[in-house]
Motif scaffolding. Structure first.
Motif, short mmCIF file in Angstrom:
data_model
loop_
_atom_site.label_atom_id
_atom_site.label_comp_id
_atom_site.label_asym_id
_atom_site.label_seq_id
_atom_site.Cartn_x
_atom_site.Cartn_y
_atom_site.Cartn_z
N VAL A 57 -41.65 2.24 -42.95
CA VAL A 57 -43.28 1.91 -42.46
C VAL A 57 -42.79 2.96 -41.02
CG1 VAL A 57 -41.77 0.09 -40.99
CG2 VAL A 57 -44.45 0.56 -40.96
N THR A 58 -43.86 3.06 -41.20
CA THR A 58 -44.48 4.52 -40.56
C THR A 58 -45.64 3.71 -38.81
OG1 THR A 58 -44.06 6.16 -41.31
CG2 THR A 58 -44.64 6.82 -39.09
N PHE A 59 -44.51 3.85 -38.31
CA PHE A 59 -45.87 3.91 -36.55
C PHE A 59 -46.90 4.56 -36.06
CE2 PHE A 59 -43.05 -0.39 -37.41
CZ PHE A 59 -44.18 -1.29 -37.29
N LEU A 60 -48.50 4.63 -35.94
CA LEU A 60 -48.79 6.01 -36.05
C LEU A 60 -49.73 5.27 -34.45
CD1 LEU A 60 -49.85 6.94 -39.14
CD2 LEU A 60 -48.23 8.37 -37.62
N PRO A 61 -49.74 6.42 -33.18
CA PRO A 61 -51.24 5.21 -32.13
C PRO A 61 -52.36 5.62 -33.29
CG PRO A 61 -49.92 8.31 -31.83
CD PRO A 61 -49.81 7.76 -33.55
N PRO A 62 -53.03 4.60 -32.81
CA PRO A 62 -54.13 4.05 -33.46
C PRO A 62 -54.97 5.19 -33.84
CG PRO A 62 -53.20 2.60 -31.56
CD PRO A 62 -52.95 3.34 -30.78
N ASP A 63 -55.41 5.93 -33.59
CA ASP A 63 -56.52 7.20 -33.80
C ASP A 63 -55.71 7.98 -35.02
OD1 ASP A 63 -54.58 8.12 -31.56
OD2 ASP A 63 -55.56 10.05 -31.21
N GLU A 64 -54.89 8.22 -35.01
CA GLU A 64 -53.45 8.87 -35.90
C GLU A 64 -53.49 8.25 -36.97
OE1 GLU A 64 -49.82 10.98 -35.17
OE2 GLU A 64 -50.43 10.95 -32.93
N PHE A 65 -53.43 6.75 -36.70
CA PHE A 65 -53.77 6.19 -38.40
C PHE A 65 -54.79 6.18 -38.85
CE2 PHE A 65 -54.99 1.90 -39.65
CZ PHE A 65 -53.69 1.49 -40.94
N ASP A 66 -55.58 6.10 -38.03
CA ASP A 66 -57.13 6.38 -38.56
C ASP A 66 -57.38 7.42 -39.30
OD1 ASP A 66 -57.74 3.65 -37.33
OD2 ASP A 66 -58.90 4.82 -35.78
N ALA A 67 -56.50 8.34 -38.73
CA ALA A 67 -57.04 9.87 -39.47
C ALA A 67 -56.20 9.63 -41.46
CB ALA A 67 -56.23 10.78 -38.42
N LYS A 68 -54.58 8.96 -40.56
CA LYS A 68 -54.13 8.79 -42.06
C LYS A 68 -54.89 7.99 -42.74
CE LYS A 68 -50.52 9.82 -43.46
NZ LYS A 68 -49.61 10.76 -43.67
N LEU A 69 -55.42 7.25 -43.15
CA LEU A 69 -56.45 6.42 -43.16
C LEU A 69 -57.32 7.22 -43.92
CD1 LEU A 69 -57.49 2.98 -42.27
CD2 LEU A 69 -55.87 3.69 -44.02
N GLN A 70 -58.25 8.03 -43.71
CA GLN A 70 -59.44 8.97 -44.21
C GLN A 70 -58.14 9.74 -44.92
OE1 GLN A 70 -61.83 8.92 -43.74
NE2 GLN A 70 -62.65 7.54 -41.90
N GLU A 71 -56.97 10.47 -44.61
CA GLU A 71 -56.35 11.25 -45.26
C GLU A 71 -56.13 10.67 -47.38
OE1 GLU A 71 -52.34 12.68 -43.62
OE2 GLU A 71 -51.70 12.50 -45.53
N LEU A 72 -55.42 9.10 -47.05
CA LEU A 72 -54.92 8.19 -47.93
C LEU A 72 -55.59 8.58 -48.79
CD1 LEU A 72 -52.73 5.56 -46.30
CD2 LEU A 72 -52.35 7.73 -47.53
N ARG A 73 -57.61 8.29 -48.17
CA ARG A 73 -58.39 7.70 -49.03
C ARG A 73 -59.22 9.15 -49.76
NH1 ARG A 73 -61.35 5.02 -44.00
NH2 ARG A 73 -60.25 3.28 -44.09
N SER A 74 -58.30 9.83 -49.97
CA SER A 74 -59.10 11.46 -50.51
C SER A 74 -57.65 11.89 -51.15
CB SER A 74 -59.10 12.34 -48.95
OG SER A 74 -58.39 12.51 -48.14
N ASP A 75 -56.05 11.44 -51.16
CA ASP A 75 -54.87 11.42 -51.42
C ASP A 75 -55.99 11.68 -52.55
OD1 ASP A 75 -52.50 12.48 -52.08
OD2 ASP A 75 -51.72 11.54 -50.64
N ALA A 76 -54.53 12.23 -53.68
CA ALA A 76 -54.54 12.29 -55.17
C ALA A 76 -53.99 11.34 -55.91
CB ALA A 76 -54.49 13.53 -55.73
N ASP A 77 -52.76 11.25 -55.20
CA ASP A 77 -51.90 10.16 -55.52
C ASP A 77 -52.87 8.11 -55.45
OD1 ASP A 77 -50.25 11.46 -56.20
OD2 ASP A 77 -48.56 11.84 -54.84
N THR A 78 -53.63 8.62 -54.30
CA THR A 78 -54.74 7.36 -54.12
C THR A 78 -55.12 6.65 -55.44
OG1 THR A 78 -54.64 7.86 -52.22
CG2 THR A 78 -55.81 6.41 -52.34
N MET A 79 -55.06 5.67 -55.63
CA MET A 79 -55.18 4.65 -56.80
C MET A 79 -56.50 3.92 -56.14
SD MET A 79 -52.71 3.33 -59.65
CE MET A 79 -51.70 2.31 -58.16
#
Ligand SMILES: [Cu+2]
Ligand SMILES: [Cu+2]
Lengths: 265, 595
Positions: free
Chosen positions: A235-257
């Motif tokens: 588990v990685t804890f990120l500052p809230p704004d970085e977390f939102d950015a991470k979510l964006q990244e995960l949504r567009s990631d090719a590995d994501t189902m």
């Protein structure tokens, strides 16, 4: 050969029993120097649990030391080889029984009541916020389901990650929904002082607020098969704004189902 | 074989009518004599103790040297070429170590071996109330021995489901699990036969004058144990049948809707995995007391004997084990604090669990009271008994951590709990059993065990077991989980490897030094000095019978005048005052000795 030791044997046995409290205390005193102790706590509520642990440790530690010392002293003093005093022909003492019934009873009851609030906070008073992530245990991996673009979990655009890496914001309360795809598992975050068995057919909740960033272990703590030992996540804890950015990244990631499951509510 | 009359006076007088059944088979194999049955239980459990110990060595090897082939024992224990312990084998070792130790060693050695041997002798009966049932209770262990023993050799090996057999994982285990369930059920039937017999015998067949409050603590321990078993076992047996049905017949008592594992087709479902946990712990928590109360009783008797002083607080001791029995039925949920059970229930179980620590505390204080101002004789059984008290303090206190629900969130399923139950079951019960063997050996075989070698055995066991089990507390504090084939897969636990290696080496030595005991046991059986009736100058009734007692136990009609703890009584000159010795003056005529 044994006869020669006979004279100092009674003292020897008493001293052997004295090693129990000495060794016991020494183990706990030395442990931190070998980097063995409660792991780092990065949660808001963890210090309460650690405090309760230490409270019980000191309380039982005192009882442990006192009773073991009494045992040692009686063995030392009343050994038949050493004492010439007559045996006390006594069947007990009513007042002593009352004393050593009431004092532990009150203490134990106090410990129980003293713990209740921490228990309720950790397991009963779920925050009224939408779930942040859904965790699914399966032999032998942790899967994580995040909300999609709509920002809501359990809709068509949810994204699922199966790489065992969980991202969460810190400084902010999170609510996890925990389920199992097959057998029992237990979602254990040692650094969060949180553990919840995962039961197929049931949905569990876990909530906490992390206080610092960084990556920590996710441990499976319930026997789930041959690969139980490797059912490890991070588990990685990120500052809230970085977390939102991470979510964006995960949504567009090719590995994501993107899940094609029916909407639940 | 004549049936034994249930009326106590008639039963004690009736021993002469017992036909002395001839033939080796009748005398030593299918014997109806409680003493032979007790010894059969004793030898069987000691053999399984070795098996369970070897399984533990496999576990300890893997924790010290993960994936490294285990020398010598490897191919035997790991059943793989070269002796490397595969993860599924490790899981099997953990499961079967616990199952063997609990169901084949501790429960049957206490109730089966010592219960059988001591109950009639200590209450003044010539045998159990139902000798045939008693014989069957031993022979029903054999299907269990065979089933669990055979499960090591079937396809897929013995069960890997954990000794708690939690579904649905346990239901993926196949033949090994089915044989495990057969074994469990048979052990249950055996224990049930035993408890019914013990209850009837203790209630109905006490010698004249042996009131309930003149019973030794050993008998109280056995009595309450029998009550616990009689009321809790049916639940486990029923649960076992349900799991067997889920496993073999396609029912779904413990299987939720739409469930599947190993990519198999979904089953019917409709069940609840937590139901098993409730049913299992409804038995298995009382079983924790089944595994300790008789040991507490035997320790009380030995402490009083070797302190040459009456047991301190006999009645509080009796009331506290009765309290344990009552509370024991309402604390099972403490095994399920993080299981997903309603957390409000967790609070109730926390309170009841905290309260059940109270009787244990009372007992500990009374043991200390017993040796206070005594005249302590450090014989081997006394050292084992004192060590029981010392170790039970540790095991009892560490239980409070688990009872506290918020703390349990963290330490649940870590080595903290492993430390706790090994202090109670190994350092507690198993050490008490070893002490009890040294203590009652002269009665069982008519010869003394060697006391000096007994002390060497005690010293090494005491030191080594603390080196094995005490560090588990700090491992648990670190969050080190149990049942992991390779805990060092987690970087955060890698620095615990050297400590684990130290613990493992102590464990290997601990198993190794038991050879001293085995040699002492068998050597003394044939060459030890003759014991006589009462080598320890103890008060208990069993010490008035011949060593070993013949068929029918007593060669006189036992008549009881007092409790078993009258040491250093001012009424007599000797420092002991046997239960059968008539009071000095104004007493009824002494019972006729030897007829
Ligand atoms: Cu697991
Ligand atoms: Cu329990």
């Amino acid at each position: 050969m044994f006869k020669r030791f006979a004279n100092w044997m009674p003292g020897f046995w008493a001293l052997l029993f004295l090693l129990v409290p000495i060794g016991g205390v020494a183990t706990f005193v030395a442990a931190p120097y070998f980097d063995i102790w409660l792991p780092r706590d990065v949660s808001e509520h963890g210090h309460v649990i650690d405090g309760l642990f230490m409270f019980i440790l000191y309380l039982t530690g005192i009882v442990f030391i006192v009773t073991e010392l009494v045992l040692f002293y009686f063995m030392w003093k009343y050994s038949s080889k050493k004492t010439a005093a007559p045996v006390a022909y006594s069947h007990g003492s009513h007042s002593l029984e009352v004393v050593w019934t009431i004092i532990p009873a009150v203490t134990l009851l106090f410990i129980a009541i003293y713990q209740m609030d921490a228990w309720a906070a950790s397991k009963m008073r779920a925050p009224e916020i939408p779930p942040t992530v859904e965790v699914t245990g399966r032999q032998f991996n942790w899967d994580f389901r995040y909300p999609g673009k709509d920002g809501e979990l359990y809709t068509h655009d949810d994204v699922v990650r199966t790489d065992g890496k969980l991202y969460l914001p810190y400084g902010k309360e999170v609510l996890l929904k925990i389920t199992s795809a097959d057998v029992l598992h237990s979602f254990f975050l040692p650094n969060m002082r949180m553990k919840q068995d995962v039961v197929p057919g049931m949905e569990q909740s876990m909530w906490f607020k992390a206080t610092a960033g960084g990556s920590y272990d996710i441990v499976c703590a319930e026997l789930c098969g041959w690969g139980h030992y490797k059912m490890k996540g991070e588990v990685t804890f990120l500052p809230p704004d970085e977390f939102d950015a991470k979510l964006q990244e995960l949504r567009s990631d090719a590995d994501t189902m993107t899940v094609e499951v029916a909407e639940t509510d | 074989m004549s049936t034994v009359p249930v009326d106590s006076a008639a039963a004690s007088a009736g021993h002469a009518e017992h036909a002395h059944a001839g033939g080796f088979l009748r005398t030593y194999v299918f014997s109806l004599d409680h003493k032979i049955i007790g010894l059969q239980f004793l030898f069987s459990t000691l053999i399984w103790f070795i098996v369970g110990g070897l399984l533990a060595l496999g576990v300890r090897w893997q924790l010290a040297y993960p994936w490294r082939p285990m020398p010598i024992l490897g191919e035997l224990v790991a059943q793989t070429e070269g002796g490397q312990i595969a993860p599924e084998v490790y899981t099997m070792l953990v499961t079967m170590h616990a199952s063997v130790m609990i169901f084949f060693v501790i429960i049957p050695v206490l109730a089966g071996a010592f219960g059988n041997y001591l109950i009639p002798l200590m209450i003044g009966a010539d045998d159990m109330a139902f000798p045939t049932l008693n014989m069957l209770s031993y022979w029903f262990m054999w299907p269990a021995f065979l089933a669990m023993g055979a499960s090591f050799f079937v396809e897929g090996g013995a069960s890997q489901g954990g000794w708690t057999a939690y579904p649905p994982f346990a239901l993926t285990q196949g033949t090994g699990q089915a044989l495990w369930l057969v074994g469990l059920t048979m052990v249950g039937i055996s224990s049930m036969m035993g408890s019914v017999n013990y209850l009837t015998t203790i209630i109905q067949m006490r010698a004249p004058g042996m009131t309930m409050f003149r019973l030794p603590m050993t008998i109280w321990g056995m009595f309450i144990t029998a009550v616990l078993q009689a009321f809790a076992l049916p639940v486990l047996t029923a649960a076992g049948f349900m799991q067997m049905a889920d496993l073999q017949l396609g029912t779904g008592f413990f299987i939720p809707d739409g469930w599947s594992a190993n990519n198999a087709a979904a089953q019917s479902g409709g069940g609840q995995p937590l139901l098993w946990q409730h049913l299992f712990w409804f038995y298995s928590h009382p079983a924790v007391y089944i595994m300790i109360l008789p040991a507490m009783g035997m320790v009380s008797d030995m402490l009083s004997c070797f302190a040459r002083k009456p047991l301190f607080g006999y009645k509080p001791m009796v009331y506290s084990i009765a309290g344990i029995a009552g509370l024991g039925f309402v604390v099972w949920g403490h095994h399920m604090f993080v299981s997903g059970m309603n957390p409000a229930l967790g609070m109730t179980f926390m309170v009841s669990t905290m309260m059940i620590a109270l009787p244990s505390a009372i007992k500990t204080f009374n043991w200390l009271g017993t040796i206070w101002r005594g005249n302590l004789q450090f014989t081997t059984p006394m050292l084992f008994s004192l060590s029981f008290v010392s170790m039970f303090i540790i095991g009892g206190l560490s239980g409070i951590f688990m009872a506290a629900t918020p703390v349990d969130i963290f330490i649940h399923d870590t080595y903290y709990i492993v430390a706790h139950f090994h202090y109670v079951l190994f350092a507690g019960t198993a050490m008490a059993v070893l002490g009890a063997i040294y203590f009652w050996f002269p009665k069982m075989f008519g010869r003394m065990m060697n006391d000096s070698w007994g002390k060497v055995h005690f010293f090494l066991s005491f030191v080594l077991m603390n080196c094995v089990f005490f560090p588990m507390h700090i491992l648990g504090m670190q969050g080190f989980p149990r049942r992991l084939a390779d805990p060092y897969h987690y970087g955060t636990f890698r620095h615990l490897l050297p400590l684990n290696q130290f613990m493992s080496w102590c464990a290997f030595l601990l198993v190794g030094v038991q050879i001293i005991f085995v040699i002492n046991f068998f050597w003394s059986m044939f060459f030890g000095p003759r014991a006589g009736r009462n080598p320890w100058h103890a008060n208990g009734l069993e010490w008035q019978a011949p060593s070993p007692p013949g068929h029918g136990n007593f060669d006189f009609q036992p008549m009881i005048y007092r409790g078993p703890y009258e040491y250093n009584s001012p009424e007599v000159d000797e420092d002991y005052y046997p239960q059968t010795q008539p009071p000095a003056e104004g007493a009824p005529a002494p019972p006729e000795a030897g007829h």
